[in-house]
Design a protein around this motif. Structure first.
Motif, PDB file in Angstrom:
ATOM      1  N   ALA A 192      11.356   7.821  37.492  1.00 47.46           N
ATOM      2  CA  ALA A 192      10.513   8.002  38.677  1.00 47.46           C
ATOM      3  C   ALA A 192       9.502   6.863  38.795  1.00 47.46           C
ATOM      4  N   LYS A 193       8.914   6.474  37.691  1.00 43.17           N
ATOM      5  CA  LYS A 193       7.946   5.371  37.717  1.00 43.17           C
ATOM      6  C   LYS A 193       8.628   4.062  38.116  1.00 43.17           C
ATOM      7  N   LYS A 194       9.837   3.855  37.626  1.00 38.93           N
ATOM      8  CA  LYS A 194      10.553   2.613  37.908  1.00 38.93           C
ATOM      9  C   LYS A 194      11.082   2.572  39.345  1.00 38.93           C
ATOM     10  N   ASN A 195      11.672   3.681  39.810  1.00 37.10           N
ATOM     11  CA  ASN A 195      12.378   3.695  41.094  1.00 37.10           C
ATOM     12  C   ASN A 195      11.606   4.338  42.242  1.00 37.10           C
ATOM     13  N   GLY A 196      10.471   4.946  41.944  1.00 34.85           N
ATOM     14  CA  GLY A 196       9.699   5.607  42.992  1.00 34.85           C
ATOM     15  C   GLY A 196       9.955   7.099  43.067  1.00 34.85           C
ATOM     16  N   TYR A 197      11.052   7.550  42.512  1.00 37.60           N
ATOM     17  CA  TYR A 197      11.343   8.979  42.418  1.00 37.60           C
ATOM     18  C   TYR A 197      12.501   9.190  41.458  1.00 37.60           C
ATOM     19  N   ALA A 198      12.646  10.398  40.999  1.00 34.98           N
ATOM     20  CA  ALA A 198      13.790  10.786  40.168  1.00 34.98           C
ATOM     21  C   ALA A 198      14.078  12.255  40.409  1.00 34.98           C
ATOM     22  N   ILE A 199      15.341  12.594  40.394  1.00 35.98           N
ATOM     23  CA  ILE A 199      15.763  13.983  40.543  1.00 35.98           C
ATOM     24  C   ILE A 199      16.318  14.443  39.205  1.00 35.98           C
ATOM     25  N   ALA A 200      15.684  15.453  38.640  1.00 39.43           N
ATOM     26  CA  ALA A 200      16.126  16.029  37.366  1.00 39.43           C
ATOM     27  C   ALA A 200      16.677  17.417  37.646  1.00 39.43           C
ATOM     28  N   ILE A 201      17.803  17.728  37.053  1.00 35.77           N
ATOM     29  CA  ILE A 201      18.433  19.039  37.235  1.00 35.77           C
ATOM     30  C   ILE A 201      18.571  19.711  35.874  1.00 35.77           C
ATOM     31  N   GLY A 202      18.270  20.989  35.840  1.00 36.40           N
ATOM     32  CA  GLY A 202      18.430  21.785  34.630  1.00 36.40           C
ATOM     33  C   GLY A 202      18.761  23.214  35.007  1.00 36.40           C
ATOM     34  N   HIS A 203      18.910  24.027  33.997  1.00 36.65           N
ATOM     35  CA  HIS A 203      19.219  25.446  34.196  1.00 36.65           C
ATOM     36  C   HIS A 203      18.009  26.301  33.833  1.00 36.65           C
ATOM     37  N   PRO A 204      17.967  27.533  34.284  1.00 37.51           N
ATOM     38  CA  PRO A 204      16.829  28.403  33.963  1.00 37.51           C
ATOM     39  C   PRO A 204      16.926  29.016  32.563  1.00 37.51           C
ATOM     40  N   GLU A 256      10.417  26.700  29.140  1.00 32.83           N
ATOM     41  CA  GLU A 256       9.266  26.526  28.246  1.00 32.83           C
ATOM     42  C   GLU A 256       8.864  25.061  28.140  1.00 32.83           C
ATOM     43  N   VAL A 257       9.843  24.165  28.054  1.00 34.90           N
ATOM     44  CA  VAL A 257       9.518  22.735  28.004  1.00 34.90           C
ATOM     45  C   VAL A 257       8.826  22.316  29.299  1.00 34.90           C
ATOM     46  N   LEU A 258       9.330  22.753  30.430  1.00 44.56           N
ATOM     47  CA  LEU A 258       8.691  22.413  31.703  1.00 44.56           C
ATOM     48  C   LEU A 258       7.256  22.948  31.764  1.00 44.56           C
ATOM     49  N   ARG A 259       7.081  24.166  31.329  1.00 40.61           N
ATOM     50  CA  ARG A 259       5.751  24.782  31.338  1.00 40.61           C
ATOM     51  C   ARG A 259       4.777  24.022  30.429  1.00 40.61           C
ATOM     52  N   ASP A 260       5.267  23.558  29.296  1.00 38.97           N
ATOM     53  CA  ASP A 260       4.401  22.959  28.283  1.00 38.97           C
ATOM     54  C   ASP A 260       4.346  21.436  28.348  1.00 38.97           C
ATOM     55  N   SER A 261       4.818  20.833  29.417  1.00 39.12           N
ATOM     56  CA  SER A 261       4.905  19.368  29.467  1.00 39.12           C
ATOM     57  C   SER A 261       4.007  18.741  30.517  1.00 39.12           C
ATOM     58  N   LYS A 262       2.884  19.355  30.753  1.00 37.57           N
ATOM     59  CA  LYS A 262       1.971  18.791  31.760  1.00 37.57           C
ATOM     60  C   LYS A 262       1.576  17.358  31.425  1.00 37.57           C
ATOM     61  N   GLU A 263       1.402  17.059  30.127  1.00 38.24           N
ATOM     62  CA  GLU A 263       1.010  15.697  29.731  1.00 38.24           C
ATOM     63  C   GLU A 263       2.122  14.689  30.008  1.00 38.24           C
ATOM     64  N   LEU A 264       3.381  15.121  29.948  1.00 39.25           N
ATOM     65  CA  LEU A 264       4.502  14.212  30.208  1.00 39.25           C
ATOM     66  C   LEU A 264       4.607  13.828  31.680  1.00 39.25           C
ATOM     67  N   VAL A 265       4.228  14.739  32.562  1.00 43.09           N
ATOM     68  CA  VAL A 265       4.407  14.504  34.001  1.00 43.09           C
ATOM     69  C   VAL A 265       3.100  14.153  34.713  1.00 43.09           C
ATOM     70  N   ARG A 266       2.027  13.953  33.964  1.00 46.06           N
ATOM     71  CA  ARG A 266       0.715  13.722  34.591  1.00 46.06           C
ATOM     72  C   ARG A 266       0.664  12.452  35.434  1.00 46.06           C
ATOM     73  N   ASP A 267       1.505  11.455  35.125  1.00 45.99           N
ATOM     74  CA  ASP A 267       1.466  10.181  35.850  1.00 45.99           C
ATOM     75  C   ASP A 267       2.407  10.121  37.048  1.00 45.99           C
ATOM     76  N   VAL A 268       3.072  11.226  37.357  1.00 43.53           N
ATOM     77  CA  VAL A 268       3.948  11.269  38.527  1.00 43.53           C
ATOM     78  C   VAL A 268       3.576  12.478  39.371  1.00 43.53           C
ATOM     79  N   GLU A 269       3.868  12.388  40.653  1.00 42.63           N
ATOM     80  CA  GLU A 269       3.621  13.512  41.549  1.00 42.63           C
ATOM     81  C   GLU A 269       4.888  14.352  41.622  1.00 42.63           C
ATOM     82  N   MET A 270       4.753  15.620  41.279  1.00 45.57           N
ATOM     83  CA  MET A 270       5.896  16.530  41.352  1.00 45.57           C
ATOM     84  C   MET A 270       5.988  17.048  42.786  1.00 45.57           C
ATOM     85  N   VAL A 271       7.145  16.867  43.407  1.00 44.18           N
ATOM     86  CA  VAL A 271       7.346  17.305  44.790  1.00 44.18           C
ATOM     87  C   VAL A 271       8.688  18.019  44.912  1.00 44.18           C
ATOM     88  N   TYR A 272       8.791  18.782  45.978  1.00 46.69           N
ATOM     89  CA  TYR A 272      10.088  19.377  46.309  1.00 46.69           C
ATOM     90  C   TYR A 272      10.988  18.275  46.870  1.00 46.69           C
TER      91      TYR A 272
END
Length: 186
Positions: free
Chosen positions: A148-160, A166-182
């Motif tokens: 996302a930082k390199k290309n301006g956006y990235a689409i990540a897909i996973g399962h519930p 839990e990783v998504l919930r606990d990874s605020k520090e990993l995503v702090r430098d990007v804007e999460m959008v729909y």
């Protein structure tokens, strides 16, 4: 996080109702896989006629009139088949729907077919949970952030899966430098 809902079946009877609980959602469209022993009910196949595919898409659209983005569930065999994808994308365009390629196979015809139909293609950049190991999911999430930082956006897909959520919930520090959008905000 954008949920993707299966069309309703006996195994997924509440998907229409649940889809209204989110500000943005997608349809998780079952397409024929190369190697998959348990296809979903009403999976679209490469041998399906234009009319069969159109009837299925119109039925899903009637169930979910508020959803216009569709990503493929499995579908490696279907998305690698030019004629099948040409039918599907043509029908989607006529119904003002957007295809999101989950990229379950390397030789997807989605880029070539969407270009033919003059449609923008959203395509997965990172798959989060090929492994259910939290460390590996976290590594994949970091890869998505880097892309996302390199290309301006990235689409990540996973399962519930529990670990993915839990990783998504606990990874605020990993995503702090990007804007999460729909997806529809890209």
């Amino acid at each position: 996080v954008t949920p993707a809902f299966f069309p309703p079946t006996k195994g997924h009877p509440e998907t229409v109702r649940l889809s209204y609980e989110f500000p943005f959602a997608m349809i998780h469209l079952p397409l024929e896989a190369k190697y998959f022993s348990r296809p979903e009910e009403d999976t679209l196949n490469t041998t399906d006629s234009y009319e069969t595919i159109e009837k299925r898409i119109k039925r899903i659209k009637a169930w979910f009139p508020h959803i216009t983005y569709y990503n493929n569930h499995t579908g490696g065999y279907f998305t690698a088949h030019y004629e099948a994808m040409d039918k599907l994308i043509g029908i989607m365009k006529a119904n003002e729907l957007v295809f999101v390629d989950s990229r379950t196979i390397g030789n997807s015809k989605a880029p070539e077919v969407t270009k033919k139909h003059n449609m923008f293609l959203y395509s997965r950049d990172v798959f989060l949970d090929n492994s259910l190991n939290k460390s590996e999911i976290r590594t994949q999430l970091q890869l998505a952030v880097s892309k996302a930082k390199k290309n301006g956006y990235a689409i990540a897909i996973g399962h519930p899966h529990k670990n993915t959520l839990e990783v998504l919930r606990d990874s605020k520090e990993l995503v702090r430098d990007v804007e999460m959008v729909y997806l529809n905000e890209l």
